[in-house]
Design a protein around this motif. Structure first.
Motif, mmCIF file in Angstrom:
data_model
loop_
_atom_site.group_PDB
_atom_site.id
_atom_site.type_symbol
_atom_site.label_atom_id
_atom_site.label_comp_id
_atom_site.label_asym_id
_atom_site.label_seq_id
_atom_site.Cartn_x
_atom_site.Cartn_y
_atom_site.Cartn_z
ATOM 1 N N LEU A 1 0.823 -1.205 0.000
ATOM 2 C CA LEU A 1 0.000 0.000 0.000
ATOM 3 C C LEU A 1 0.854 1.251 0.000
ATOM 4 N N TYR A 2 0.497 2.203 -0.889
ATOM 5 C CA TYR A 2 1.026 3.557 -0.844
ATOM 6 C C TYR A 2 -0.038 4.474 -0.257
ATOM 7 N N VAL B 1 8.413 6.840 0.669
ATOM 8 C CA VAL B 1 8.112 7.638 -0.527
ATOM 9 C C VAL B 1 7.205 8.815 -0.159
ATOM 10 N N PRO B 2 7.656 9.722 0.748
ATOM 11 C CA PRO B 2 6.843 10.922 0.986
ATOM 12 C C PRO B 2 6.736 11.770 -0.286
ATOM 13 N N GLU B 3 7.788 11.750 -1.064
ATOM 14 C CA GLU B 3 7.791 12.308 -2.418
ATOM 15 C C GLU B 3 8.511 11.297 -3.301
ATOM 16 N N GLU C 1 2.169 12.078 -7.226
ATOM 17 C CA GLU C 1 1.475 12.831 -6.186
ATOM 18 C C GLU C 1 2.240 12.769 -4.862
ATOM 19 N N SER C 2 2.253 13.887 -4.161
ATOM 20 C CA SER C 2 2.911 13.940 -2.863
ATOM 21 C C SER C 2 2.202 13.032 -1.863
ATOM 22 N N LYS D 1 7.575 -1.192 5.361
ATOM 23 C CA LYS D 1 8.658 -1.327 4.376
ATOM 24 C C LYS D 1 9.322 0.016 4.110
ATOM 25 N N GLY D 2 10.659 -0.025 3.951
ATOM 26 C CA GLY D 2 11.395 1.195 3.638
ATOM 27 C C GLY D 2 11.989 1.848 4.862
ATOM 28 N N VAL D 3 12.341 1.056 5.863
ATOM 29 C CA VAL D 3 12.852 1.565 7.134
ATOM 30 C C VAL D 3 14.367 1.372 7.173
#
Length: 379
Positions: free
Chosen positions: A131-132, A161-163, A221-222, A245-247
């Motif tokens: 999920l995003y 992915v904040p941006e 999108e932001s 994920k992404g830590v």
């Protein structure tokens, strides 16, 4: 024919580079900024040294690994990847069939080319939905409800992915989804007629999970509004297992554990987000040290071989996920190419175990001989 030429992941990448349009290859292969981060991922893994042992009976080796109480037949699964069908028509379902055959987790991306319902059915239930966050989070929560209705039991929340990372190779080609065809893209596709004609015949890839009321998605999108309050809402809403994920940061890992995640996936998004990020293999060691031996830690980013997989387990991972190299194998040789690389990775991991005097990956204490750069600590 092409499958027989894939003897390592670099073979798959080399063949894929010939067959794919430049725009598509650079979308899959590219990384953020000047791509130092992606190179450091590889260098950090390459620097790890393993202790080679002799006169150990390693004639019976087992690559199976448990993950969330399930015995996967191999110690690596498939990371969620967006728009896999760019590699070749039907790539998503090739990956799903592989997951079903080996009973390994398949990450199904928010931006998959195939509906999430078809993916979990083809994977025989061995699928996790990724999920995003987007916008105010309302649309994302609709996808959560849909995943639950489809039978997903594990949700992978991608947090890094904040941006969307700025990837110059994509920008130079004008890569956008859906495709916008200008003169540059027309020439690119014309120079790669096999891919172009096959894709035209099968239908251009689309983002299949967004064909539902009340949901729109913009890849650029932001997502900067996602914060801990949003995470708490999601944790309350989703009753299944939740993977963050992404830590890469130890403090974030501790807070996520305390906030109720079931596992953390240490990842730099394959170097596609922050060029200056810490190499994930180094972050994995630090997070493992802080969280102790029992909390589930997964890993992706920079894996290119079965030996890399063994190194990652030795550094503290509980399960490993592979990404872009699988798409290269599909681009290079279709489903046969994918199966060929998958077998190669399995053989490499098994041979590595033999060389270090172990018969499985469940306990690799004492196998690290350090790193040439001196950053990986030996137990």
């Amino acid at each position: 024919m092409f499958a027989a030429r894939i003897q390592c992941s670099e073979d798959a990448r080399r063949l894929a580079r010939r067959r794919l349009p430049w725009m598509v290859f650079d979308y899959i292969d590219g990384a953020a900024g000047e791509e130092h981060g992606a190179a450091l991922n590889r260098a950090a893994l390459s620097d790890i040294r393993l202790r080679s042992r002799v006169l150990v009976d390693v004639s019976q080796r087992d690559l199976g690994m448990p993950v969330f109480g399930h015995d996967a037949k191999l110690p690596f699964g498939i990371s969620p990847m967006g728009m896999c069908n760019l590699a070749a028509p039907g790539a998503d379902l090739m990956l799903a069939r592989l997951a079903a055959r080996y009973q390994v987790p398949l990450g199904v991306s928010t931006v998959a080319s195939t509906p999430m319902e078809q993916m979990i059915e083809t994977a025989g239930g061995h699928a996790w939905f990724q999920l995003y966050f987007s916008g105010d989070g309302t649309g994302a929560l609709k996808l959560v409800d849909r995943a639950e209705a489809a039978g997903y039991e594990t949700l992978v929340l991608t947090l890094d992915v904040p941006e969307v990372g700025r990837r110059p190779r994509e920008l130079r080609h004008g890569f956008k989804m859906p495709f916008r065809i200008g003169p540059r893209q027309f020439v690119d596709f014309a120079c790669h007629p096999l891919w172009s004609l096959t894709t035209l015949f099968k239908g251009k890839p689309d983002m299949a999970n967004f064909t539902m009321p009340g949901y729109t998605f913009d890849r650029t999108e932001s997502r900067a509004r996602a914060d801990w309050s949003y995470f708490a809402r999601l944790r309350d809403r989703w009753k299944g297992r939740l993977v963050a994920k992404g830590v890469l940061d130890v403090e974030d890992a501790v807070r996520l554990r305390d906030a109720g995640v079931d596992a953390i996936q240490v990842s730099s998004h394959g170097g596609r987000q922050l060029d200056g990020a810490e190499p994930p293999i180094l972050a994995l060691q630090n997070i493992r040290r802080e969280l102790g031996p029992d909390f589930p830690l997964f890993f992706d980013s920079g894996i290119r071989s079965g030996e890399d997989i063994v190194k990652t387990y030795a550094t503290g991972a509980d399960f490993v996920f592979l990404g872009r190299i699988l798409l290269f194998a599909i681009a290079a040789g279709g489903e046969a190419g994918l199966n060929s690389l998958w077998t190669t990775l399995s053989e490499e991991a098994s041979i590595t175990l033999a060389q270090i005097g172990h018969t499985d990956l469940r306990s690799l204490d004492g196998v690290l001989a350090g790193a040439t750069g001196g950053k990986i600590e030996t137990p």
